[in-house]
Design a protein around this motif. Structure first.
Motif, short mmCIF file in Angstrom:
data_model
loop_
_atom_site.label_atom_id
_atom_site.label_comp_id
_atom_site.label_asym_id
_atom_site.label_seq_id
_atom_site.Cartn_x
_atom_site.Cartn_y
_atom_site.Cartn_z
N GLU A 179 0.83 -1.21 0.00
CA GLU A 179 0.00 0.00 0.00
C GLU A 179 0.87 1.26 0.00
O GLU A 179 0.57 2.23 -0.71
N LEU A 180 1.94 1.25 0.79
CA LEU A 180 2.85 2.39 0.80
C LEU A 180 3.51 2.58 -0.57
O LEU A 180 3.70 3.72 -1.03
N LEU A 181 3.86 1.48 -1.20
CA LEU A 181 4.46 1.54 -2.53
C LEU A 181 3.51 2.19 -3.53
O LEU A 181 3.91 3.02 -4.36
N LEU A 182 2.22 1.83 -3.44
CA LEU A 182 1.23 2.38 -4.36
C LEU A 182 0.92 3.84 -4.07
O LEU A 182 0.72 4.63 -4.99
N SER A 183 0.88 4.21 -2.81
CA SER A 183 0.35 5.52 -2.42
C SER A 183 1.41 6.62 -2.34
O SER A 183 1.09 7.80 -2.52
N PHE A 184 2.67 6.25 -2.09
CA PHE A 184 3.65 7.28 -1.78
C PHE A 184 4.92 7.21 -2.62
O PHE A 184 5.93 7.81 -2.26
N THR A 185 4.90 6.50 -3.73
CA THR A 185 6.08 6.44 -4.58
C THR A 185 5.72 6.78 -6.02
O THR A 185 4.55 6.68 -6.43
N ARG A 186 6.72 7.16 -6.77
CA ARG A 186 6.51 7.44 -8.19
C ARG A 186 6.08 6.18 -8.93
O ARG A 186 5.22 6.24 -9.81
#
Length: 316
Positions: A179-186
């Protein structure tokens, strides 16, 4: 305005359904809210959540992976074979992870370089992975020796930390990182862009093939984690294991608000979808509903989730 945004969130509907159903079951049958029963739900949900986290990435990017159940079985067989040969636990785990990531890489290569539709590419991998699992195991279950030195591995599937099942903690970590990868990364923004409109993403300078390759590799990696946990829980590598797991993972993502057309979804919604499915199964068992009717209920739930998503889009 804040409530309107909340209602439009992908995870709003599964959250409301999960809370409502859990409350109703708790009032109807006090056994539902017992710690032992809730712990069983955690064990049952953990592997599906782990698989569904990677599946969500693929679905948001506009693809689908039908091979996760067979890859899970192959990972379990490879891991169990190495442990049965008394190889180090670290080697067995790393080998299992590499097998899963390798299958994901092949899927991504076939989709990007081979230009094969994801449905066909992963359908082929489903057969290949299942066949390899049967060949390597000689179509027999591979049992892990019940020796003290293998206890740390078995704890991955049966242990508890502060009373919480370790498989559920592993699933929570995988889901949170995804979820962090999807929400807070390019990269996460690229995944949504590729799923929303692949040609527009390409014209915008997004490396579409690289994004697709990586989401399939990550899906294979999360599948491998699920396969290792499943093998540790059962103390055996099953070449026939993981059957229909791909459908459960896809169903969890769809119920959680992911669109099979791509460009929409969240891991939070997927986790809620998986929990909702687990609560339905658990509640059905408590209410003595036959297994056949449980399948009917879950199938109808997937269709209703898709219809609800289409209705919500029209209203929006």
């Amino acid at each position: 305005m804040r409530w309107q945004k909340l209602w439009q969130a992908e995870w709003a509907a599964p959250l409301i359904a999960l809370v409502s159903l859990s409350t109703a079951l708790s009032l109807y049958d006090p056994n539902f809210r017992k710690l032992e029963n809730l712990s069983n739900i955690g064990f049952q949900t953990a592997v599906i959540v782990t698989l569904a986290a990677g599946q969500t990435l693929v679905i948001i990017a506009g693809g689908i992976d039908l091979s996760v159940g067979s890859v899970l079985a192959l990972v379990g067989v490879v891991t169990a074979l190495l442990l049965a040969a008394e190889k180090p636990i670290s080697l067995a785990v790393v080998s299992g992870l590499l097998v899963g990531a390798g299958c994901g890489f092949i899927n991504g290569f076939l989709v990007t370089k081979g230009r094969i539709p994801p449905f066909i590419a992963t359908l082929g991998m489903m057969g290949v992975a299942r066949g390899l699992a049967l060949v390597l195991s000689k179509a027999q279950n591979v049992f892990i020796p019940q020796e003290p030195r293998f206890e740390p591995f078995l704890e991955l599937g049966t242990g508890r930390l502060l009373g919480i099942p370790i498989p559920f903690l592993i699933a929570a970590i995988v889901a949170t990182l995804t979820e962090l990868l999807l929400s807070f990364t390019r990269f996460g923004r690229y995944v949504y862009a590729v799923g929303g409109n692949r040609e527009a993403a390409r014209l915008s300078g997004i490396p579409v093939h690289s994004v697709l390759m990586l989401v399939f590799i990550l899906c294979g990696l999360t599948t491998a984690i699920g396969g290792i946990v499943e093998t540790a829980r059962l103390s055996v590598g099953q070449p026939t294991g993981g059957q229909l797991y791909e459908l459960h993972a896809i169903a969890a993502a769809v119920i959680g608000g992911a669109s099979l057309a791509g460009g929409r979804g969240s891991v939070l919604g997927t986790v809620l979808g998986a929990l909702l499915m687990a609560v339905i199964r658990n509640g059905s068992d408590l209410l003595n509903i036959p297994y056949e009717w449980q399948q009917v209920i879950l199938g109808a739930l997937v269709v209703l989730a898709v219809l609800f998503d289409q209705w919500r889009r029209r209203v929006a």
